[in-house]
Design an enzyme around this catalytic site. Structure first.
Site, PDB file in Angstrom:
ATOM      1  N   SER A   1       0.852  -1.186   0.000  1.00 24.06           N
ATOM      2  CA  SER A   1       0.000   0.000   0.000  1.00 24.06           C
ATOM      3  C   SER A   1       0.885   1.233   0.000  1.00 24.06           C
ATOM      4  O   SER A   1       2.057   1.179   0.387  1.00 24.06           O
ATOM      5  CB  SER A   1      -0.886   0.018   1.251  1.00 24.06           C
TER       6      SER A   1
ATOM      7  N   TYR B   1      -2.636  -1.276  10.322  1.00 33.02           N
ATOM      8  CA  TYR B   1      -2.718  -1.625   8.903  1.00 33.02           C
ATOM      9  C   TYR B   1      -1.456  -1.179   8.164  1.00 33.02           C
ATOM     10  O   TYR B   1      -0.863  -1.955   7.400  1.00 33.02           O
ATOM     11  CB  TYR B   1      -3.951  -0.976   8.292  1.00 33.02           C
TER      12      TYR B   1
END
Length: 299
Positions: A190, A203
């Site tokens: 990400s 996360y």
């Protein structure tokens, strides 16, 4: 929206700025109940045979990026095994329909990545159903927005790492004995691996770990002729966002303030990166992180 993946157009307006209304679903959520429903490339991805005869296992394949990748792989000529949670069956049915409409085999293997017994069963059912395995694509992930560090419980932190990192480790170990030279492993990091969001610390930490694990793994497996690469998406409209992946009140501006293109990406825009990394067009690419983020600058 483009009627064809190769249609020429301005990338800023190729897909609309979704500007979704605030909405929430309980995890894991259903893409079919989102407003608007994400674009998986059902009407635009046509493929050119770049993965003809390949046998791919894709996690998170019921919706979002994983669903778009599954559709793209099938239209490029691959047979696909789909991993997803049983609660997501209705979304998975839509993707399975798209795969079979492309004339390819779809093997559904629902289960929970947190279950340590799932990875070996998933791989075994994929190998039997597909007649082998030569592409592993890890997309499934867990993301929960919390406004303060003190709001992140031990249980949430552990669950996020279990789904995003430990499950990947178990899946690679289970798949490796079946992978021959020429096979590929593609993981999903990400933008937050480089620029962690303060309200998604657990996360973001897992995405940094995935990126690092994958680069090390690429060095280990390249000697076997197996290429490992990473795709790092920017803000992408998927069910992850509406299951408290981000602050629900921020959804109307989701992606528009972060991406230089002024909008969030659609899953259909991520799929070609995974196709490239699994195809022989990328035969000299290993240990690479391919950023697909609308122009957000990375290190």
């Amino acid at each position: 929206m483009p009627m064809d993946q190769y249609e020429f157009g301005d990338p800023r307006t190729r897909y609309p700025n979704v500007s979704p209304e605030p909405q929430t679903q309980a995890e894991p959520g259903l893409q079919s109940q989102m407003t608007p429903v994400p674009d998986l490339g059902e009407s635009s991805y046509r493929g050119t045979g770049r993965l003809a005869g390949r046998k791919a296992l894709i996690t998170g394949a019921d919706s979002g990026i994983g669903g778009a990748v599954a559709i793209a792989f099938a239209r490029e000529g691959a047979d696909v095994a789909l991993a997803y949670l049983p609660e997501e069956q209705s979304d998975a049915d839509h993707v399975i329909e798209q795969i079979r409409a492309a004339g390819r085999t779809a093997v559904a293997v629902p289960g929970d990545l947190r279950d340590r017994d799932y990875a070996p069963r998933l791989v075994q059912e994929a190998v039997v159903g597909l007649g082998g395995l030569d592409a592993l694509v890890s997309v499934a992930g867990k993301q929960v927005w919390q406004p303060d560090l003190l709001d992140i419980t031990d249980e949430q932190f552990e669950a996020t790492f279990d789904v995003n990192v430990f499950a990947l480790f178990r899946l690679v170990k289970a798949a490796l004995p079946h992978l021959q030279p020429g096979s590929t492993i593609t993981t999903t990091a990400s933008m937050e691996a480089y620029k962690p969001a303060p309200d998604r610390l657990d996360y973001a930490a897992t995405k940094g770990a995935i990126n690092n694990f994958s680069k090390g793994l690429s060095q280990l497996l390249v000697e076997r002729g197996i290429r490992v690469n990473v795709v790092a998406p920017g803000p992408t409209w998927s069910v992850l966002q509406v299951t408290r992946g981000v602050d629900p009140e921020s959804l109307p501006e989701f992606g528009s303030s972060e991406s230089p293109m002024g909008r969030a990406g659609q899953p259909a825009e991520l799929a070609p990166a995974y196709v490239f990394l699994a195809s022989q067009e990328s035969s000299f690419v290993a240990g690479e992180t391919l950023n697909v983020n609308g122009g957000m600058v990375t290190p």
